[in-house]
Write an enzyme that holds these catalytic residues in place. Structure first.
Site: not given
Ligand code: GLC
Length: 547
Positions: A23, A27, A31, A100, A201, A267, A328-329
């Protein structure tokens, strides 16, 4: 002699979740300026490519995976000139940068959807997927990936719109040529700005059956790991439709008009067969797809041998398997192995020396654990949706419904906010208390820290053709026993031997490869004899043949 491979086949990718990395504006939200300020760190670690989770304008209900304008930057992350600077900053360091791209859906707040919602005759009506209900029931039985009907009623126009993920993420209708044109314009816009490619995605969701046939019944409620079924149905008609594979090829044709070469990393979830289809029959589809077999990670030789064998069989040269331990999931991998740092080092050793492209999620390199958050206080919309499930049940069922845990701020130092933002500021998610000991500053001076193991491995990888582009030869269980994972990487006349002991006892191994020179050792002192070699528990070694 093999021909030299394109950059993306030899890359090592570092995933940055912009909200949580650094950051600079103080805030409490990460970023783009923050990322720029830490690029030297990533470069010095030895990654040559970053993937940045979405930075486009968004109401941030799913933290950027709900885009309301693909042509601007979300103000909390910065502005367009920061994005330009980030791209330039990566390039000036000889690094590549992937953005992304969420093609499947937009935010409900995207002007396209607002128009589409406004009336049945609006020119953008057909940009999303609208259907009549069956009486008061949704148009068909399709369930969203997160449970519940994927259809949402709009009282204003008395029709239902479709959303593969959460209700505020309506799916675009790629059967409408105007939609695909608009999204290809987005792709071009960012390629023209210099990004080196995209992580795509939920690409497996994009096309749906034209006839909207009901999905067949399946007895499973909790979705299968590869997302072929869940919520009592097989996801037959809404996922991995043949048109997705065509779209992959069309996108590839587009990126291939750019020089230097760009990358599409998909993905996609589905059967092994479906996933591979995205690469195209003639390797004319996506360049790479994520593979998920390592996610239910076990720090055991047998498990890892099976995964490597599987990847080698399904993705032989010239394909490249993508080695992922988290994102991140997903729950952070070190938390899945009982926060065992010695084992984490060995898993890094596998990820960074097996044949393929490693993708490391920020913080893995210092062993950041998963934050233990109750779904009741979730920021994550998925967590919010499932906050009614008691925490003990979530754990017992092995579910991961609140993704806040893997998204806590990067731990740069031992200050209360881990150096992510000033201590006077409240970060968007609390920094894990263990930042006191688990942080970059603490690990830097320690040659044997997890951070320095990553660094040494990545640097070795960069300068070792056999690791970057060699073939992989796995030693069979019958040759090495239960505890040893052993493989060879061969390139031209270079051989590299990787030996890792996952067991509780020292393993003696007579490898007979002629490898008599140590490139790197983890968890063990320089052995006196190299063949046979004695490898203590929780140790790994990389040997080569000095010619
Ligand atoms: C993908 C992303 C995830 C997101 C989902 C909907 O799986 O990695 O973080 O919530 O798609 O876009």
């Amino acid at each position: 002699m093999t021909q030299s491979q394109p950059w993306w086949q030899k890359t090592a990718i570092y995933q940055i979740y912009p909200r949580s990395f650094m950051d600079a504006s103080a805030d409490g939200i990460g970023d783009l300026r923050g990322i720029i300020s830490r690029l030297d760190y990533v470069k010095d670690l030895g990654f040559d490519c970053i993937w940045v989770s979405p930075i486009f304008r968004s109401p941030q209900k799913d933290f950027g995976y709900d885009v309301s304008d693909y042509f601007s930057v979300s103000p909390e992350y910065g502005n367009m000139s920061d994005a330009d600077d980030l791209i330039a900053a990566a390039h000036s360091r000889g690094m590549r940068i992937l953005f992304d791209l969420v093609l499947n859906h937009t935010s409900r707040e995207h002007p396209w959807f607002k128009e589409s919602c406004s009336s049945r005759t609006n020119p953008k009506r057909d940009w999303y997927i609208w259907q009549d209900g069956r009486g008061t029931r949704p148009p068909n039985n399709w369930k969203s990936l997160v449970g519940g009907s994927a259809w949402h009623y709009d009282g204003n126009t008395d029709q239902w719109y479709f959303a593969s993920f959460l209700p505020f993420q309506p799916d675009l209708n790629f059967r409408n040529p105007e939609v695909s044109k608009a999204m290809f314009d987005v792709v071009r816009f960012w390629l023209d700005k210099g990004v080196d490619g995209f992580r795509l995605d939920i690409f497996h969701c994009i096309f749906k059956d034209e006839r909207f046939r009901n999905n067949p019944f399946d007895f499973r409620y909790v979705p299968t790991k590869n997302l072929t079924a869940g919520f009592f149905q097989k996801w037959k008609y809404n996922l991995n439709r043949p048109e997705n594979f065509e779209l992959a090829r069309d996108l590839r044709s587009l990126i291939d008009t750019y020089s230097p070469q760009r990358l599409l990393l998909g993905e996609v979830f589905g059967s092994d067969h479906a996933i591979k289809n995205y690469l195209g029959d003639r390797r004319d589809g996506l360049n790479l797809v994520f593979l998920w077999n390592l996610l239910p990670i076990k720090a055991e030789a047998g498990f890892l041998r099976d995964v490597i064998r599987h990847y080698e069989a399904r993705y032989p040269e010239p394909f490249k398997p993508v080695y992922v331990l988290g994102n991140h999931d997903q729950k952070r991998f070190i938390s899945k192995i009982g926060n065992d740092v010695s084992k984490a080092k060995l898993l890094a050793l596998v990820q960074l020396t097996a044949r393929g492209v490693p993708v490391t999620y920020y913080g893995e390199e210092i062993g950041m654990p998963d934050g233990d958050f109750s779904a009741r206080i979730a920021r994550d919309p998925l967590g919010k949706r499932y906050r009614w499930i008691p925490d003990f049940l979530v754990k017992r069922l092995g579910l991961y419904v609140n993704r806040d845990g893997c998204r806590t701020p990067m731990q740069w130092d031992n200050s209360p906010n881990g150096g992510f933002c000033p201590d006077s500021v409240i970060p968007w998610l609390p920094v894990d208390e263990n930042t006191v000991s688990v942080n970059v500053a603490a690990q830097k001076p320690d040659e044997n820290s997890l951070l320095n193991v990553y660094r040494r491995l990545l640097h070795l990888r960069q300068k070792t053709p056999a690791i970057l582009e060699g073939t992989l030869e796995l030693f069979d269980h019958s040759d090495v026993g239960d505890d040893l994972l052993a493989y060879r990487r061969n390139h031209v006349d270079e051989t590299v031997l990787i030996l890792i002991n996952w067991g509780k006892n020292t393993v003696q191994f007579h490898h007979q490869t002629g490898c008599n020179h140590i490139l790197l050792a983890i968890g063990m002192k320089r052995p006196v004899k190299l063949d046979p070699i004695a490898i203590p528990p929780d140790a790994g070694i990389i040997l080569t043949r000095s010619n």
